[in-house]
Motif scaffolding. Structure first.
Motif, mmCIF file in Angstrom:
data_model
loop_
_atom_site.group_PDB
_atom_site.id
_atom_site.type_symbol
_atom_site.label_atom_id
_atom_site.label_comp_id
_atom_site.label_asym_id
_atom_site.label_seq_id
_atom_site.Cartn_x
_atom_site.Cartn_y
_atom_site.Cartn_z
ATOM 1 N N UNK A 84 0.838 -1.200 0.000
ATOM 2 C CA UNK A 84 0.000 0.000 0.000
ATOM 3 C C UNK A 84 0.870 1.246 0.000
ATOM 4 N N UNK A 85 0.441 2.218 -0.776
ATOM 5 C CA UNK A 85 1.033 3.544 -0.701
ATOM 6 C C UNK A 85 0.487 4.256 0.533
ATOM 7 N N UNK A 86 1.197 5.256 1.056
ATOM 8 C CA UNK A 86 0.738 5.945 2.269
ATOM 9 C C UNK A 86 -0.667 6.525 2.162
ATOM 10 N N UNK A 87 -1.099 6.919 0.958
ATOM 11 C CA UNK A 87 -2.416 7.532 0.823
ATOM 12 C C UNK A 87 -3.514 6.524 0.511
ATOM 13 N N UNK A 88 -3.188 5.230 0.518
ATOM 14 C CA UNK A 88 -4.189 4.211 0.259
ATOM 15 C C UNK A 88 -5.051 3.985 1.500
ATOM 16 N N UNK A 89 -6.351 3.773 1.282
ATOM 17 C CA UNK A 89 -7.216 3.316 2.366
ATOM 18 C C UNK A 89 -7.027 1.810 2.506
ATOM 19 N N UNK A 90 -7.533 1.237 3.605
ATOM 20 C CA UNK A 90 -7.334 -0.190 3.847
ATOM 21 C C UNK A 90 -7.981 -1.069 2.788
ATOM 22 N N UNK A 91 -9.006 -0.545 2.142
ATOM 23 C CA UNK A 91 -9.714 -1.340 1.141
ATOM 24 C C UNK A 91 -9.034 -1.300 -0.223
ATOM 25 N N UNK A 92 -7.887 -0.625 -0.308
ATOM 26 C CA UNK A 92 -7.159 -0.545 -1.577
ATOM 27 C C UNK A 92 -5.729 -1.001 -1.362
ATOM 28 N N UNK A 93 -5.170 -1.717 -2.335
ATOM 29 C CA UNK A 93 -3.784 -2.193 -2.243
ATOM 30 C C UNK A 93 -3.303 -2.560 -3.635
ATOM 31 N N UNK A 94 -2.018 -2.810 -3.728
ATOM 32 C CA UNK A 94 -1.429 -3.358 -4.944
ATOM 33 C C UNK A 94 -1.048 -4.805 -4.657
ATOM 34 N N UNK A 95 -1.481 -5.699 -5.503
ATOM 35 C CA UNK A 95 -1.048 -7.102 -5.417
ATOM 36 C C UNK A 95 0.158 -7.206 -6.339
ATOM 37 N N UNK A 96 1.330 -7.371 -5.766
ATOM 38 C CA UNK A 96 2.563 -7.142 -6.517
ATOM 39 C C UNK A 96 3.549 -8.291 -6.405
ATOM 40 N N UNK A 97 4.513 -8.265 -7.313
ATOM 41 C CA UNK A 97 5.657 -9.182 -7.293
ATOM 42 C C UNK A 97 6.909 -8.383 -7.652
ATOM 43 N N UNK A 98 8.029 -8.800 -7.083
ATOM 44 C CA UNK A 98 9.311 -8.239 -7.499
ATOM 45 C C UNK A 98 9.782 -8.986 -8.744
ATOM 46 N N UNK A 99 10.240 -8.228 -9.728
ATOM 47 C CA UNK A 99 10.759 -8.808 -10.972
ATOM 48 C C UNK A 99 12.250 -8.537 -11.045
ATOM 49 N N UNK A 100 13.013 -9.602 -11.296
ATOM 50 C CA UNK A 100 14.473 -9.504 -11.318
ATOM 51 C C UNK A 100 14.990 -9.893 -12.694
ATOM 52 N N UNK A 101 15.882 -9.059 -13.239
ATOM 53 C CA UNK A 101 16.530 -9.387 -14.512
ATOM 54 C C UNK A 101 17.816 -10.151 -14.281
ATOM 55 N N UNK A 102 18.685 -9.629 -13.425
ATOM 56 C CA UNK A 102 19.963 -10.288 -13.121
ATOM 57 C C UNK A 102 20.112 -10.585 -11.634
ATOM 58 N N UNK A 103 19.873 -9.557 -10.792
ATOM 59 C CA UNK A 103 20.030 -9.747 -9.348
ATOM 60 C C UNK A 103 19.103 -8.782 -8.620
ATOM 61 N N UNK A 104 19.072 -8.879 -7.290
ATOM 62 C CA UNK A 104 18.154 -8.055 -6.504
ATOM 63 C C UNK A 104 18.442 -6.571 -6.655
ATOM 64 N N UNK A 105 19.646 -6.220 -7.104
ATOM 65 C CA UNK A 105 19.981 -4.808 -7.277
ATOM 66 C C UNK A 105 19.104 -4.151 -8.337
ATOM 67 N N UNK A 106 18.615 -4.937 -9.316
ATOM 68 C CA UNK A 106 17.768 -4.349 -10.361
ATOM 69 C C UNK A 106 16.297 -4.719 -10.178
ATOM 70 N N UNK A 107 15.932 -5.208 -8.989
ATOM 71 C CA UNK A 107 14.552 -5.621 -8.735
ATOM 72 C C UNK A 107 13.593 -4.447 -8.874
ATOM 73 N N UNK A 108 12.472 -4.696 -9.531
ATOM 74 C CA UNK A 108 11.420 -3.699 -9.707
ATOM 75 C C UNK A 108 10.089 -4.316 -9.312
ATOM 76 N N UNK A 109 9.135 -3.466 -8.952
ATOM 77 C CA UNK A 109 7.825 -3.934 -8.511
ATOM 78 C C UNK A 109 6.822 -3.798 -9.652
#
Length: 281
Positions: free
Chosen positions: A197-222
């Motif tokens: 959740x972003x700080x301005x999200x209400x409890x009924x809102x969220x992002x269902x997310x995964x981290x995506x990695x190309x080579x290593x955790x240093x380039x991880x994106x959501x």
């Protein structure tokens, strides 16, 4: 001199053992993408051989002097200790402690760096949503992900009444839905990920997310999808869930985005492989 060689050999051996530990325990999947494993095997083997050579050379009887002269600059004991501590501490911490999977705190920090959700301008907002919701997934070449044919997947998703996200189609499915929202509104969807959740999200809102990695955790994106529903009230950040619902269209800070209207949600255990590996072999 022999003591220094022996200590250097032990440090190299420690790094090799650290890599071996990561591979044996499977924790290496939390740090690098599978396509990088051959390079890691090579590095581990090289470090192991070099460590044995250094330890073997530390025996004075086996050392061969080139001219009887000392070509090494002498350091004070304090300087030498500092140099060795710099290498010993990472080895010990790596061998003693376990790795931690990236969570929403990391997502929040990387989101802030990209976005400007906190007081940024509209252009930085656009960049953030492109990163978070997959608006510019095309920047990652589709050709690298050999498991999925994008055109065939798009036809299959458009013809199907239900979109099921898998590890193999995750990025492509996000891109296809985002670029064709009008064709997916009303379709059923099933998505697995962690709650963010972003700080301005209400409890009924969220992002269902995964981290995506190309080579290593240093380039991880959501990457993920917005979701809304009363079922999220009892779900906190970082909990893993499997969500089913209906794809709707929503507007957030001037951005038209797909959103899951939740019909059902189940808490699940964190997968053994929590990341999506882009370009994995």
């Amino acid at each position: 001199m022999s003591d220094n060689l022996f200590l250097r050999g032990v440090i190299l051996l420690g790094f090799a053992l650290f890599m071996f530990k990561l591979i044996v325990t499977g924790q290496i999947q939390q740090l690098v993408a599978p396509k990088m494993l051959p390079f890691l095997y090579f590095a581990m083997g090289t470090l192991f051989i070099l460590s044995l050579m250094q330890i073997w050379r530390s025996d004075d009887k086996k050392q061969i002097a080139c001219c009887g002269c000392d070509h090494h600059e002498r350091r004070s004991p304090f300087q030498s200790s500092i140099v060795y501590v710099i290498f010993v501490v990472p080895v010990l911490t790596g061998l003693i402690f376990s790795n931690q999977v990236l969570d929403s705190s990391v997502a929040a920090k990387r989101g802030v760096q990209l976005s400007g959700l906190s007081g940024g301008d509209s252009s930085s907002d656009d960049e953030f949503f492109a990163q978070l919701f997959g608006n510019e997934i095309e920047e990652v070449p589709i050709e690298k992900r050999e498991k999925v044919d994008k055109n065939q997947l798009e036809k299959a998703l458009l013809a199907s009444d239900k979109v099921v996200f898998t590890k193999e189609n995750y990025l492509e499915a996000l891109e296809i839905i985002h670029n064709n929202i009008e064709h997916f509104v009303g379709k059923e969807v099933e998505l697995t990920g962690f709650v963010y959740r972003e700080p301005d999200f209400v409890k009924e809102k969220a992002v269902i997310a995964r981290f995506v990695i190309s080579c290593c955790v240093a380039d991880a994106s959501v990457y993920g999808m917005l979701a809304s529903g009363k079922q999220l009230n009892s779900i906190v950040n970082d909990e893993w869930v499997k969500v089913t619902g209906i794809i709707k269209r929503t507007n957030y800070k001037g951005n038209v985005l797909p959103c899951i209207e939740i019909k059902g949600i189940n808490k699940i255990k964190q997968p053994n492989e929590p990341y999506i590996y882009d370009g994995s072999l």
